[in-house]
Design an enzyme around this catalytic site. Structure first.
Site, PDB file in Angstrom:
ATOM      1  N   CYS A 115     -24.457  42.353 -84.283  1.00 19.43           N
ATOM      2  CA  CYS A 115     -24.693  41.759 -83.220  1.00 19.43           C
ATOM      3  C   CYS A 115     -24.935  40.097 -83.426  1.00 19.43           C
ATOM      4  O   CYS A 115     -24.975  39.535 -82.362  1.00 19.43           O
ATOM      5  CB  CYS A 115     -26.335  41.945 -82.709  1.00 19.43           C
ATOM      6  SG  CYS A 115     -26.493  43.795 -82.591  1.00 19.43           S
ATOM      7  N   HIS A 240     -29.930  37.075 -78.707  1.00 25.48           N
ATOM      8  CA  HIS A 240     -29.360  38.239 -78.521  1.00 25.48           C
ATOM      9  C   HIS A 240     -30.190  39.271 -77.794  1.00 25.48           C
ATOM     10  O   HIS A 240     -31.529  39.346 -78.112  1.00 25.48           O
ATOM     11  CB  HIS A 240     -29.086  38.699 -79.835  1.00 25.48           C
ATOM     12  CG  HIS A 240     -28.675  40.504 -80.143  1.00 25.48           C
ATOM     13  ND1 HIS A 240     -27.707  40.724 -79.278  1.00 25.48           N
ATOM     14  CD2 HIS A 240     -29.404  41.232 -80.833  1.00 25.48           C
ATOM     15  CE1 HIS A 240     -27.737  42.041 -79.727  1.00 25.48           C
ATOM     16  NE2 HIS A 240     -28.612  42.401 -80.484  1.00 25.48           N
ATOM     17  N   ASN A 270     -28.485  46.816 -75.331  1.00 28.41           N
ATOM     18  CA  ASN A 270     -27.968  46.085 -76.352  1.00 28.41           C
ATOM     19  C   ASN A 270     -26.618  46.435 -76.505  1.00 28.41           C
ATOM     20  O   ASN A 270     -26.126  47.164 -76.828  1.00 28.41           O
ATOM     21  CB  ASN A 270     -28.786  46.427 -77.563  1.00 28.41           C
ATOM     22  CG  ASN A 270     -28.439  45.717 -78.739  1.00 28.41           C
ATOM     23  OD1 ASN A 270     -27.251  45.075 -78.890  1.00 28.41           O
ATOM     24  ND2 ASN A 270     -29.138  45.810 -80.073  1.00 28.41           N
TER      25      ASN A 270
END
EC number: 2.3.1.180
Length: 313
Positions: A115, A240, A270
């Site tokens: 990520c 994020h 996500n």
């Protein structure tokens, strides 16, 4: 050379059309919309078609970013793709993407930082531009996590989604610039979030939660210090999009009001390396950021990896 600046000249995204809602997940998982929403803030996520690979969903995002920059694929000197779901072990997804774009044989490579991959890529692009090596670099975050999810595991199946976001980083003599970057890793925590080759993603949620907040807060403060700025100078923080509890906890630790921390996790879940460029794009389209604003980007991911970037848009 010292006067060279690196600006984000164009942005683009690609969101798969298929929507998977929490109510859809209720049909085959022991979960509920209330359980998912309360714990993650996610209401729905997008899922790519089974035949789509990372380079396929990256292509429209890359084209839009290049067009928004007023350039053509032939102007791109390097292609950097951040992904945990590459088309193949090799060649790189970046090579496939560059070919599909019709670029003029640019340097092309992938980044595997989960990520955190997009801000790792942005940091490298900044360095390449300021070294005088290149003038226009395409940085992409593209993920098809639906292909590495265990759809019987409610702890991960409810969280992740597919998508792609891209930016063109270009040499500039104007005011826009990437002002500072802090990138870190700690391989001793690899077991918090990982995916063995040929297997499915695994995560220890509670451990990941604690590490995420601390790492992003520390990196953000260090990046601000390096840029010679304070949080008061920042128009918007774009973290994020991992989990709404993580985003809210980070905002609380940094004493930031909700309106200065961007979130779209309720729509997309996500999307790993794609989450920051997608959020950046939507914040821009919604008028939350404009040219000249100072923006803070921060992320964490499997590795563990984490970091933060301060830029003047």
């Amino acid at each position: 050379m010292g006067d060279i600046k690196a600006e984000i000249k164009g942005i683009g995204i690609n969101i798969p059309e298929r929507i998977l809602t929490n109510f859809d997940l209720e049909k085959f998982l022991d979960t509920s919309d209330e359980w998912i929403t309360t714990r993650t803030g996610i209401k729905e996520r997008r899922i790519a078609e089974e035949w789509e690979k990372a380079s396929d969903i990256a292509l429209p995002a890359a084209k839009e970013a290049i067009e928004n920059a007023g350039l053509t694929p032939k102007d791109i000197d390097a292609v950097i793709v951040a992904t945990s779901t590459p088309d193949m072990t090799f060649p790189s997804t970046a090579c496939f993407l560059a070919d599909k774009l019709g670029s003029s044989k640019p340097m092309a490579f992938d980044i595997s930082a989960a990520c955190s991959g997009f801000i790792y890529g942005l940091t490298l692009a900044n360095s390449f531009i300021k070294s005088g090596q290149f003038e226009n670099i395409l940085v992409v975050g593209a993920e098809v996590f639906s292909q590495i999810i265990d759809w019987n595991d409610r702890s991960t199946a409810v969280i992740f989604g597919d998508g792609a976001g891209a930016v063109v980083v270009s040499k500039s003599d104007g005011e826009s610039d990437i002002l500072s970057a802090v990138m870190k890793s700690d391989g001793s925590h690899w077991g918090s979030l990982y995916c063995p080759v040929g297997e499915k993603l695994r995560m220890r949620g509670r451990e990941t939660f604690k590490l995420a907040i601390k790492s992003m807060e520390t990196a953000s403060k260090k990046a601000l210090q390096k840029a010679g700025l304070t949080l008061e100078d920042i128009k918007l923080v774009i973290p994020h999009q991992a989990n709404i509890r993580i985003i809210n906890a980070l905002a609380e630790r940094m004493e930031l009001p909700e309106e200065r921390v961007y979130s779209n996790i309720h729509r997309y879940g996500n999307t790993s390396a794609a989450s920051i460029p997608i959020a950046f794009y939507e914040a821009w389209k919604e008028g939350k950021i404009d040219k000249g604003d100072h923006i803070l980007l921060t992320a964490f991911g499997g590795g563990l990896t984490w970091g933060a970037i301060v830029l003047k848009f």
